[in-house]
Each structure stands twice: as structure tokens, then as C-alpha cells.
Design a protein around this motif. Structure first.
Motif, mmCIF file in Angstrom:
data_model
loop_
_atom_site.group_PDB
_atom_site.id
_atom_site.type_symbol
_atom_site.label_atom_id
_atom_site.label_comp_id
_atom_site.label_asym_id
_atom_site.label_seq_id
_atom_site.Cartn_x
_atom_site.Cartn_y
_atom_site.Cartn_z
ATOM 1 N N ILE A 18 0.839 -1.205 0.000
ATOM 2 C CA ILE A 18 0.000 0.000 0.000
ATOM 3 C C ILE A 18 0.871 1.252 0.000
ATOM 4 O O ILE A 18 0.545 2.254 -0.658
ATOM 5 N N TYR A 60 -9.833 1.444 0.322
ATOM 6 C CA TYR A 60 -9.226 0.220 0.853
ATOM 7 C C TYR A 60 -8.761 0.428 2.297
ATOM 8 O O TYR A 60 -8.829 -0.491 3.124
ATOM 9 N N LEU A 61 -8.302 1.627 2.595
ATOM 10 C CA LEU A 61 -7.783 1.924 3.927
ATOM 11 C C LEU A 61 -8.853 2.421 4.900
ATOM 12 O O LEU A 61 -8.563 2.631 6.074
ATOM 13 N N LYS A 63 -11.731 2.219 7.433
ATOM 14 C CA LYS A 63 -12.227 1.217 8.362
ATOM 15 C C LYS A 63 -13.736 1.363 8.551
ATOM 16 O O LYS A 63 -14.281 2.450 8.455
ATOM 17 N N GLY A 198 -12.585 -0.001 -3.585
ATOM 18 C CA GLY A 198 -11.470 -0.228 -2.668
ATOM 19 C C GLY A 198 -11.942 -0.757 -1.330
ATOM 20 O O GLY A 198 -11.361 -1.694 -0.771
ATOM 21 N N SER A 201 -13.076 -4.319 -1.726
ATOM 22 C CA SER A 201 -11.909 -5.188 -1.928
ATOM 23 C C SER A 201 -11.272 -5.569 -0.601
ATOM 24 O O SER A 201 -10.836 -6.712 -0.406
ATOM 25 N N LYS A 202 -11.214 -4.610 0.310
ATOM 26 C CA LYS A 202 -10.653 -4.895 1.637
ATOM 27 C C LYS A 202 -11.612 -5.766 2.446
ATOM 28 O O LYS A 202 -11.188 -6.737 3.102
ATOM 29 N N GLU A 203 -12.908 -5.463 2.393
ATOM 30 C CA GLU A 203 -13.898 -6.213 3.161
ATOM 31 C C GLU A 203 -13.964 -7.681 2.722
ATOM 32 O O GLU A 203 -14.146 -8.565 3.552
ATOM 33 N N ASN A 205 -11.521 -9.257 1.106
ATOM 34 C CA ASN A 205 -10.160 -9.823 1.037
ATOM 35 C C ASN A 205 -9.853 -10.382 -0.356
ATOM 36 O O ASN A 205 -9.258 -11.448 -0.511
#
Length: 345
Positions: A18, A60-61, A63, A198, A201-203, A205
Motif C-alpha cells: 500500500i 481500501y484503507l 475502516k 477499494g 476489496s478490503k472487506e 479480502n
């Protein structure tokens, strides 16, 4: 061997890929703002996806958190306060340039940009944008508040999908008919879908570790798709095709950057980490740096009208401008962390 040597620079709890992605993204933003030769394939290609990439990383970052007084205060401190600070820094620069370019000073002209700051850089009969590049702070604040407000709703994902579709349609329509050119609303409708992408994508994985050969193959494939879509886009003036091409360019180009950064993940440089931490400084001050050097180069080269650069000179200048701000990032990191939009622990 290189990765072993650089392991001593590893900072726990940071995603190194990142950091690479943020550094690449902010360098592309700077490159996209450097005036290049008319019709430049490179700059036209980059401006299609450099902000979607930046907002993808931001999503993505981001929370998952509920909307409350604490959350609102956090985003005001990290985004709104820096927005006013960077505009306040820019105003003396703007005023000196105004004096240089105008023989007669009009008081209202000097006030309009100040009003424009409070109106999110929008143009009205009484306001003009002061420092347009800071639009991203207002847009990012808006997106984060929307996400926090929807975080605990039962149909949250459907809301995000609906907003993404509406924003995509609005952006494509606006590209053709120019309902508005104000940076904040255009930026939101252009970039919110990628912020959502984004975040999702993070949620989910979805960006999982893969063998390096896989990243190379995927990256080359995404690059070919993005170049093909961009080339096709330049030949067409059709709304549906524009929408398809824009989506293909941005998503595939984001895929290219992710693959590159995953390949670089084992290489740790303090330079990259600090540039990643200081992206807000680069975003907030690169406009001043670019304008100043353009003015100096114009004088040195005796160019009366707007200066432009070839693509390879523009790349070198973008790297140079980013590195110029590096010492300032270190100072802010150590003493004035609010300039970075967050506290550094």
C-alpha cells in the motif's frame, strides 16, 4: 538479497504494498498536472485513472465505523482542517501572482477566492476556486461521512452499489454535457465508485497473496486492456462506449498498479514509507511547486506563453517535485503531524 538488506526498514502494522501504491498514485497525480505537449498520449491516459486509483486506495484503507461525534471530529481534524491550512498557505502565492499578472487591483477579485474556499472551490458570481487541487479533501470527507452513516444499515451494500451506479451515470453524462465543472461534485461522482471498490476489496479480502509470476501475468494483461480501452476511447464520442471504456481503463490500470506493488512488497525503503505517509503534503503543495518551476523555466527559456514538456521530461520533473517535498514531510511527521492529516505514533 535486496529484500533481506531492506528488512531493517520494515515498520510493523504497515502494508508495504500500500505504501508503494500510495507513492505511485501521488507521483502520477503530480505527473498529470505537469503541462505536456498537446495531445500527449501519456498525460491523457494518466488523468483517466490517477484519481480513481487514489480514491481506490483511500477506500481500501477506510475502516468500518459508525457515524458519531467522535468520527465526525476525526474526519474534520484529518481532512477539513488541512483543507483550510493548505488553502491559507496558497493564498499569498495566489496574491503575488495576481499582482504580477494584473496592473489594476480589484478588491472583489482578491476576495472571491477566499469565498471560494468556504464554498468548496465552487464557482459562483461571488466566488472562484482558490486552490483547486484541494478538492479531494472535501470529496474524501464527504465519502467517509457517507460510509460511516451507512455502516450499520441492513442494506448498506445495496446503498453503496446504488450510489456507485448513480455516480457513474452522472459522471459520464457530465463529461458530455458539462452540467458542472466544479471540482468537488465532479470529483465525487467520478471517484466514489472506486472508493466503494477499494472498500469492498478490503472487506472481501479479494487482493490475496499470489505467486509473483501470477502478478506479472495479471499485470501485463490489465495493462494491455487499459491501453486498448484508452486507444478505443480516443476514437469514439459515444456515451455508452465512453462509460465502458472509462471503467475498463480505470479498473485495469488500478490492477496494473496493484500487481506492480505486490511485486515490490518485499522491498522496504524508508523513502517510500515516508512518501506514503506524506501524500497529503504532496497533494496539498505540488500545485505551488509546479507553478513556481513553470514560471522559472519560462523565464530561463524565454517562453512567453504557457510552457509544455515532453513526456520523458515530465516524468523526471514529477519525480523531482515529489522528492523536493520529502524534507518537508519529515519535518511535519516529526513536529507538525496535523499537516499530514493524522497523528503519527
Amino acid at each position: 538479497m535486496l529484500s533481506t538488506v531492506m528488512d531493517k526498514y520494515y515498520i510493523p502494522n504497515r502494508l508495504n504494498w500500500i505504501d508503494w501504491a500510495k507513492t505511485i498514485a501521488i507521483t502520477l497525480v503530480v505527473l498529470g498536472h505537469i503541462p505536456q505537449e498537446r495531445g500527449s498520449f501519456l498525460v491523457s491516459y494518466i488523468v483517466q485513472f490517477h484519481m480513481p486509483l487514489f480514491f481506490f486506495i483511500s477506500g481500501y484503507l477506510t475502516k468500518k465505523e459508525s457515524f458519531c461525534k467522535k468520527t465526525l471530529k476525526k474526519y474534520i481534524n484529518s481532512l477539513i482542517i488541512p483543507y483550510f491550512i493548505y488553502n491559507a498557505i496558497f493564498y499569498p502565492f495566489w496574491f503575488v501572482r495576481y499582482l504580477y499578472e494584473n496592473t489594476n487591483i480589484v478588491i472583489l477579485d482578491c476576495i472571491r477566492p477566499i469565498i471560494g474556499v468556504f464554498l468548496a472551490q465552487n464557482t459562483t458570481p461571488y466566488s472562484t476556486p482558490l486552490y483547486g487541487v484541494t478538492w479531494f479533501l472535501i470529496a474524501l470527507f464527504t465519502m467517509k461521512i457517507i460510509f460511516a452513516a451507512c455502516s450499520n444499515l441492513k442494506y448498506r451494500n445495496y446503498i453503496f452499489l446504488f450510489l456507485s451506479i448513480i455516480c457513474s451515470i452522472a459522471y459520464i453524462y457530465n463529461e458530455f454535457y458539462r452540467v458542472t465543472t466544479d471540482l468537488v461534485p465532479v470529483g465525487i461522482i467520478k471517484c466514489l465508485p472506486f472508493f466503494v471498490l477499494g472498500f469492498v476489496s478490503k472487506e472481501t479480502n479479494v487482493i490475496t497473496p499470489l505467486p509473483k509470476n501470477n502478478y506479472l501475468i495479471i499485470g501485463l494483461t490489465c495493462f494491455a486492456v487499459s491501453i486498448f480501452a484508452f486507444t478505443f476511447l480516443r476514437w469514439n464520442n459515444n456515451i455508452p462506449l465512453y462509460g465502458l471504456c472509462f471503467g475498463a481503463i480505470s479498473i485495469s490500470a488500478i490492477g496494473v498498479v496493484i500487481c506492480i506493488c505486490k511485486l515490490l512488497d518485499s522491498i522496504h525503503f524508508p523513502l517510500i514509507t515516508n512518501l506514503s505517509i506524506g501524500t497529503m503534503v504532496i497533494m496539498g503543495l505540488h500545485g505551488i511547486i509546479i507553478t513556481t518551476f513553470n514560471f522559472l523555466f519560462s523565464i530561463l527559456c524565454n517562453i512567453e506563453k504557457g510552457i509544455t514538456y515532453s513526456w520523458y521530461i515530465a516524468i523526471l520533473l514529477a519525480i523531482f517535485y515529489v522528492l523536493i517535498l520529502y524534507p518537508l514531510i519529515i519535518i511535519f511527521k516529526n513536529k507538525y503531524s496535523f499537516m499530514l492529516g493524522k497523528s503519527i505514533h
